[in-house]
Design an enzyme around this catalytic site. Structure first.
Site, PDB file in Angstrom:
ATOM      1  N   ARG A  56      52.043 -34.535  37.962  1.00  0.00           N
ATOM      2  CA  ARG A  56      53.405 -35.059  37.971  1.00  0.00           C
ATOM      3  C   ARG A  56      53.439 -36.324  37.126  1.00  0.00           C
ATOM      4  NH1 ARG A  56      52.133 -39.208  40.584  1.00  0.00           N
ATOM      5  NH2 ARG A  56      54.184 -40.133  40.297  1.00  0.00           N
ATOM      6  N   GLY A  57      54.649 -36.849  36.941  1.00  0.00           N
ATOM      7  CA  GLY A  57      54.837 -38.040  36.127  1.00  0.00           C
ATOM      8  C   GLY A  57      55.164 -37.652  34.700  1.00  0.00           C
ATOM      9  N   ALA A  58      56.215 -38.251  34.148  1.00  0.00           N
ATOM     10  CA  ALA A  58      56.752 -37.803  32.855  1.00  0.00           C
ATOM     11  C   ALA A  58      55.709 -37.742  31.745  1.00  0.00           C
ATOM     12  CB  ALA A  58      57.934 -38.699  32.453  1.00  0.00           C
ATOM     13  N   ARG A  90      60.127 -28.152  35.390  1.00  0.00           N
ATOM     14  CA  ARG A  90      60.851 -29.238  36.056  1.00  0.00           C
ATOM     15  C   ARG A  90      61.870 -29.760  35.056  1.00  0.00           C
ATOM     16  NH1 ARG A  90      57.859 -33.667  39.271  1.00  0.00           N
ATOM     17  NH2 ARG A  90      59.863 -33.614  40.365  1.00  0.00           N
ATOM     18  N   GLN A 204      54.815 -40.743  47.112  1.00  0.00           N
ATOM     19  CA  GLN A 204      54.006 -40.999  45.918  1.00  0.00           C
ATOM     20  C   GLN A 204      53.546 -42.450  45.853  1.00  0.00           C
ATOM     21  OE1 GLN A 204      56.932 -39.307  45.895  1.00  0.00           O
ATOM     22  NE2 GLN A 204      56.970 -37.736  44.304  1.00  0.00           N
ATOM     23  N   ASP A 245      61.762 -40.797  33.981  1.00  0.00           N
ATOM     24  CA  ASP A 245      61.520 -39.399  33.647  1.00  0.00           C
ATOM     25  C   ASP A 245      62.407 -38.925  32.509  1.00  0.00           C
ATOM     26  OD1 ASP A 245      59.686 -37.851  35.832  1.00  0.00           O
ATOM     27  OD2 ASP A 245      60.652 -39.612  36.697  1.00  0.00           O
ATOM     28  N   LYS A 256      62.491 -41.485  39.821  1.00  0.00           N
ATOM     29  CA  LYS A 256      62.333 -40.998  41.187  1.00  0.00           C
ATOM     30  C   LYS A 256      63.436 -41.529  42.092  1.00  0.00           C
ATOM     31  CE  LYS A 256      59.844 -38.691  42.350  1.00  0.00           C
ATOM     32  NZ  LYS A 256      60.010 -37.232  42.454  1.00  0.00           N
TER      33      LYS A 256
END
Length: 385
Positions: A56-58, A90, A204, A245, A256
């Site tokens: 995860r994470g851009a 996503r 997170q 993101d 987020k």
């Protein structure tokens, strides 16, 4: 020593294995209790890992998308189909589609140049690795710019910083974006305290940012998201640092869920609210925040305690499942993965090209026009730092 420890557990790598190539991930759904690697040998497996938030994470999603296309090419799969599936895994994180499409373009360009599929697959992997290297280099530059900005806000002072979600080495090819800046403040001996939002509903912050902070030897506290307001009211926050993101052409920032309330609090209390993100996160094709598609995730993430080691691991790709009930059975839930912060609430946008402030559509346009170069220009909101 802390940095060496962080680098010993890479968040993602491409690996040639005896049974074929694979994208190997540190399964972030298992942290902090377990450091478990997830081996994705095909694109469907990688898409499942992306949707389950194992990766995860851009910025890291962009790298995963690139390696995923390279994996498809190496396997002889339909590369265009693979790129499409990855790009849509996503929808809010623009880097994911960017990475997948960039490597797909390199593969197609090699084919048009008369190279065979095998040579084109090698070229795709080289492009994915280049993307990975570029992100690590971008992180280093963002960290430098962000540290200089904080020093401008509070020259020589120790800082109490608040962050939301996770923006460290777990979500980039380098040392991180917003949390990377915090690490630099810590290395300089100027981190008085790090406030870590738990980041409901998947924690997170509590699971991942606290894990990174602990490994780096930072002083920190985890707090309930709803407790942040009391910190601002007590004057215990010197700056807020978050990632992004997707950033629209007008400077609106999707991050987020829970980020927007922090921006409102920061504005009310006169606290700098700083977004740290690579230029690849800027999407000039999205005119404003209203055009950002916000991912809606399963309600069970809010109403049940699911998918964490303490209640049993799920299969990669699962997004629901039985767990400990937090609400009555069948209770409806509103579970957007992101919210959107308007540009007027963002004190500054820190990128590898420099610092943009104020954050305006004109400044975003200039940032995009110079993003292929290495030097940020003064004027129109851009400053060297």
């Amino acid at each position: 020593m802390a940095d060496e420890a962080e680098e010993s557990v890479p968040a993602l790598r491409y690996e040639e294995r005896p049974d074929g190539p694979a994208v190997v991930l540190l399964d972030q759904t298992r942290l902090p209790a377990e450091e478990v690697e997830l081996v994705c040998t095909d694109v469907p497996g990688l898409v499942g890992a992306i949707r389950s938030l194992a990766v995860r994470g851009a910025p890291l999603l962009g790298i995963a998308g690139g390696y995923g296309v390279a994996l498809a090419a190496a396997r002889g799969d339909d590369v265009a189909e693979a790129a499409g599936r990855l790009a849509q895994a996503r929808p809010t994180a623009v880097n994911l589609a960017y990475g997948a499409r960039r490597v797909e373009a390199a593969y197609e360009a090699a084919l048009r140049a008369g190279e065979g599929e095998a040579a084109a697959a090698v070229g795709a992997l080289e492009e994915a690795r280049a993307l990975h290297r570029e992100d690590a280099e971008a992180c280093a530059r963002m960290i430098g710019h962000g540290f200089a900005l904080l020093d401008e806000f509070a020259p020589g002072r120790s800082l109490r910083l608040l962050t939301h979600c996770n923006t460290g080495s777990l979500v980039t090819g380098g040392q991180g974006t917003a949390l990377g800046v915090v690490k630099e403040v810590h290395r300089a001996g100027r981190l008085r305290w790090l406030w870590v939002d738990e980041t409901r509903p998947l924690w997170q912050g509590a699971r991942l940012t606290a894990w990174e902070a602990s490994r780096a030897g930072m002083v920190y506290s985890v707090l309930a998201d709803s407790a942040a307001g009391s910190l601002f009211a007590a004057g215990e926050v010197d700056a807020v640092l978050v990632g992004a993101d997707r950033i629209a052409a007008d400077g609106s920032v999707a991050n987020k869920v829970g980020t927007y309330p922090l921006a409102v609090l920061a504005a009310h209390h006169g606290v700098p609210f700083v977004v740290v993100a690579p230029v690849t996160t800027v999407d000039p094709a999205t005119p404003s925040g209203a055009g950002i598609e916000v991912e809606q995730r399963p309600g069970g993430e809010v109403t049940e305690l699911t998918g964490l080691p303490s209640v049993g691991a799920r299969e990669p790709g699962a997004v629901g499942g039985a767990g400990f009930a937090l609400a009555p059975v069948g209770a409806p839930a509103y579970n957007p993965a992101f919210d959107v912060t308007p540009p007027e609430l963002v004190t500054a946008l820190v990128t590898e090209q420099g610092v943009l402030r104020p954050v305006t559509g004109e400044g975003i346009a200039e940032l995009c026009s110079t993003s292929r170069g290495e030097v940020s220009r003064s004027g129109n909101g851009m400053m060297n730092s």
